[in-house]
Design a protein around this motif. Structure first.
Motif, PDB file in Angstrom:
ATOM      1  N   LEU B 138      40.280  72.693  87.046  1.00 52.70           N
ATOM      2  CA  LEU B 138      40.946  73.141  88.588  1.00 52.70           C
ATOM      3  C   LEU B 138      42.469  72.846  88.367  1.00 52.70           C
ATOM      4  O   LEU B 138      43.067  73.670  89.007  1.00 52.70           O
ATOM      5  CB  LEU B 138      40.189  72.116  89.591  1.00 52.70           C
ATOM      6  CG  LEU B 138      38.645  72.416  89.988  1.00 52.70           C
ATOM      7  CD1 LEU B 138      38.324  71.338  90.949  1.00 52.70           C
ATOM      8  CD2 LEU B 138      38.660  73.617  90.626  1.00 52.70           C
ATOM      9  N   TRP B 142      45.682  75.445  89.201  1.00 57.23           N
ATOM     10  CA  TRP B 142      46.337  75.226  90.543  1.00 57.23           C
ATOM     11  C   TRP B 142      47.665  75.501  90.619  1.00 57.23           C
ATOM     12  O   TRP B 142      48.299  74.561  90.033  1.00 57.23           O
ATOM     13  CB  TRP B 142      45.837  73.993  91.170  1.00 57.23           C
ATOM     14  CG  TRP B 142      46.138  73.795  92.532  1.00 57.23           C
ATOM     15  CD1 TRP B 142      46.508  74.602  93.457  1.00 57.23           C
ATOM     16  CD2 TRP B 142      46.011  72.412  93.063  1.00 57.23           C
ATOM     17  NE1 TRP B 142      46.610  74.141  94.784  1.00 57.23           N
ATOM     18  CE2 TRP B 142      46.446  72.871  94.564  1.00 57.23           C
ATOM     19  CE3 TRP B 142      45.879  71.150  92.826  1.00 57.23           C
ATOM     20  CZ2 TRP B 142      46.720  71.851  95.703  1.00 57.23           C
ATOM     21  CZ3 TRP B 142      45.826  70.220  93.989  1.00 57.23           C
ATOM     22  CH2 TRP B 142      46.193  70.600  95.307  1.00 57.23           C
ATOM     23  N   TYR B 144      50.326  75.590  92.790  1.00 58.39           N
ATOM     24  CA  TYR B 144      51.072  75.079  93.479  1.00 58.39           C
ATOM     25  C   TYR B 144      51.701  73.615  93.055  1.00 58.39           C
ATOM     26  O   TYR B 144      52.441  73.225  93.330  1.00 58.39           O
ATOM     27  CB  TYR B 144      50.389  74.595  94.849  1.00 58.39           C
ATOM     28  CG  TYR B 144      51.083  73.836  95.933  1.00 58.39           C
ATOM     29  CD1 TYR B 144      52.299  74.490  96.551  1.00 58.39           C
ATOM     30  CD2 TYR B 144      50.831  72.471  96.230  1.00 58.39           C
ATOM     31  CE1 TYR B 144      52.999  73.588  97.328  1.00 58.39           C
ATOM     32  CE2 TYR B 144      51.707  71.599  97.203  1.00 58.39           C
ATOM     33  CZ  TYR B 144      52.720  72.418  97.816  1.00 58.39           C
ATOM     34  OH  TYR B 144      53.296  71.665  98.676  1.00 58.39           O
TER      35      TYR B 144
END
Ligand SMILES: Nc1ncnc2c1ncn2[C@@H]1O[C@H](COP(=O)(O)OP(=O)(O)OP(=O)(O)O)[C@@H](O)[C@H]1O
Ligand SMILES: [Mg+2]
Lengths: 251, 339
Positions: B138, B142, B144
């Motif tokens: 994950l 990701w 960000y």
């Protein structure tokens, strides 16, 4: 919970209870009732399903069919510790002591998690300590209070197992072969302990192969053979039952 | 010692160590190294709450640790993000990040517990390993928080409590160590700890004794996960460049299992001993030889201890005490028999 309600029905009512292990039928359509204050002997040949029945009633195993009422309250779906808190207790046939805890702590588990978890109960530390000593005294283990279970003999382990079940202050106690391997005098000792508990108001189901002990203790006998209940009644009558003789004593 | 007294004593000891080291050590490297040792005290103590007290072996320390670290990274970027929506908030202080990291990791611990605690023994361990892989995947994806590239974190110019920023991080980690050790010791002496021990020894017997085993195990995974997340929360400011490689390092999972095993799993002292010994050796090896040696060191020590002293250093000590007590008891009995 009123006295009238308790007196109205049996303490335990089992109907149509069935349990399978894969394709093997361990218990089939068991019906039975147990009244408050009774001393019931549960007998049957090896592998007939006695321990499995206790496991289903106490929530250690789940039965696929049937229902169980305890003091009029359905137990279906309740997990083991909830049943213990309601007042069902059992000793394990193969003792399962908490092996890293000394005997006092072994007994503190049921005292703190069952007795103190009931509404209106709160034993102080001192009460718990006193109760532990009392329980150990009752099974002649007081001088080993600070020992670990591994320092106990097999016989003492069985006594600890029984003491731990009694510590939950049950209304109904299943003693699963609490006397296997004991000498005749030790059997007498345990029988005396169980009789005393019964006089204090605990209903007891004794699972035992030692017939002398069963006959001297029980006010009623239940016989399981191959997962089915084949007899239920006064001990002397049950022992005269030809089916019991053939299936159980004749083996 | 009562829990309150112990808390005060532990806080004073922690404070004394912080003050003395900050007076006598001027070399920043000392604080870099000491931070890691303290971080391992928190991680191994947290691991031991689940692994040592209830007997459920967790190989997912890296996941909980990284969740703490990445939740701080998100909070670090939060003011900039909100600014694009014309919402102005000040930079989030690190202690707040630690609390948030703890809460997020605690929730993940609870969720993982729900999904996996019905699995016994080795299956639970495998499930925690799988959790690590899922969380890592994950985070790598990701964007960000930098994805697989990683993210640069600029430390605030001013460190609170005077001194440099690394001294501040070190002081915070000391506080976390004191807190986690106090929690562990409190558990050990409470009803909760007795229930944990019952679960570890025999789960069926624990249930039969009235112990709500599932609820207790969930408490253990939540607490353990929360403390691991708190240990990870300051990491972005420690490394200043946070990437999946540094936060998911295999060393976290291996060390946090090895330290309690080496120190002893049945009491709060064991994880501290293990963390101090193993952490210090690893830090020394990193300076003098190479950090590549660290996993080898853990491996060798772990094998040695599993063979020679399966109950760890604390186990050796208590076995000695038991032997001595038995000798004294025998002598007393002999004297009584003679009299
Ligand atoms: N967990 C299990 N999985 C599969 N089969 C089981 C399991 N537990 C019990 N059985 C089987 O169910 C049958 C009943 O076993 P149970 O232990 O209830 O007998 P028992 O009447 O208590 O016997 P004993 O007098 O030897 O204690 C046996 O054939 C046993 O092999
Ligand atoms: Mg049996």
């Amino acid at each position: 919970m009123s006295a009238a309600q308790t007196a109205a029905g049996p303490l335990l009512a089992v109907s149509g209870l069935g349990k399978r292990f894969g394709g093997f039928v361990a218990l089939e359509n068991i019906d039975l009732t147990i009244a408050e204050g009774e001393r019931v002997g549960l007998i049957g040949p090896n592998g007939s399903g006695k321990s499995t029945l206790v496991n289903c009633l106490c929530g250690t195993l789940r039965n696929e069919t049937g229902s169980v009422l305890f003091d009029g309250r359905p137990l279906d779906g309740l997990i083991a510790h909830e049943r213990t808190r309601l007042g069902l207790a059992r000793s394990f046939q193969l003792p399962k002591p908490f092996h890293t805890l000394n005997l006092i702590d072994n007994l503190r588990v049921p005292l703190l998690y069952t007795v103190n978890a009931r509404p209106g109960h709160s034993l102080s530390d001192a009460d718990v300590r006193a109760r532990c000593e009392e329980l150990l005294q009752a099974v002649a283990l007081a001088d080993k209070a600070r020992r670990l279970p591994r320092d106990l003999t097999q016989v003492e382990m069985r006594k600890l197992e029984l003491a731990r079940a009694v510590a939950t202050e049950p209304r109904l106690l299943f003693a699963d072969e609490a006397m296997a391997g004991l000498s005749p005098s030790e059997v007498e000792e345990i029988i005396a302990v169980l009789l005393r508990l019964n006089q204090q108001g605990i209903t007891i189901v004794l699972i035992e192969h030692i017939m002398r002990a069963v006959m001297s203790f029980s006010t009623r006998l239940l016989v399981l053979v191959a997962g089915q209940k084949i007899a239920d009644g006064l001990p002397q009558e049950v022992m005269r039952n030809p089916e019991v003789e053939r299936a159980y004593l004749g083996e | 010692m009562r829990t309150g007294t112990f808390l005060i004593a532990a806080a004073l000891v922690g404070l004394a160590i912080v003050v003395l080291t900050r007076i006598f050590f001027t070399n920043e490297y000392f604080f870099f190294a000491a931070y890691v040792v303290l971080q391992y005290i928190v991680l191994s103590t947290a691991w031991n709450i689940l692994g040592g007290y209830t007997g459920y072996i967790n190989f997912g320390t890296g996941a909980f640790f990284a969740i703490g670290a990445y939740s701080s990274a998100v909070l670090h970027k939060l003011p900039a993000l909100l600014k694009t929506f014309d919402i102005l908030i000040p930079a989030v202080p690190l202690p707040v990040m630690i609390v948030v990291g703890g809460i997020v990791s605690g929730i993940v611990g609870l969720g993982t517990g729900y999904l996996t605690l019905r699995l016994r023994g080795v299956f639970f361990a495998i499930a925690t390993l799988a959790l690590s892989v899922v969380v890592q995947t994950l985070i790598v994806n990701w964007d960000y928080v930098g994805g697989s590239r990683g993210i640069y974190i600029i430390r605030p110019a001013q460190a609170p409590l005077g001194g440099g920023y690394i001294q501040y991080l070190y002081t915070l980690m000391m506080a976390l160590s004191v807190i986690s050790v106090c929690i562990a010791r409190w558990i050990e002496r409470s009803r909760l700890g007795l229930g944990f021990a019952a679960i570890r020894d025999d789960e069926l017997a624990a249930e039969a004794g009235g112990v709500p085993t599932l609820r207790l195990k969930l408490i253990a995974t939540t607490l353990s996960g929360a403390l691991m997340g708190m240990a990870g929360a300051p990491l972005p400011y420690y490394v200043t460049y946070l990437d999946p490689g540094s936060s998911f390092n295999l060393a976290y999972a291996v060390n946090s299992v090895a330290m309690p095993v080496i120190g002893g799993m049945t009491s709060w002292v064991g994880p501290i001993i293990g963390a101090v010994i193993l952490g210090t050796i690893q830090q020394l090896a990193t300076v003098t030889i190479s950090s590549a040696l660290n996993l080898l060191i853990v491996g060798v020590l772990l094998i040695l201890f599993v063979i020679i002293a399966p109950n760890g250093i604390m186990g050796l000590i208590s076995a000695r005490q038991r032997r001595r007590a038995a000798i004294i008891e025998a002598a007393v009995q002999q004297r009584q028999a003679a009299a």
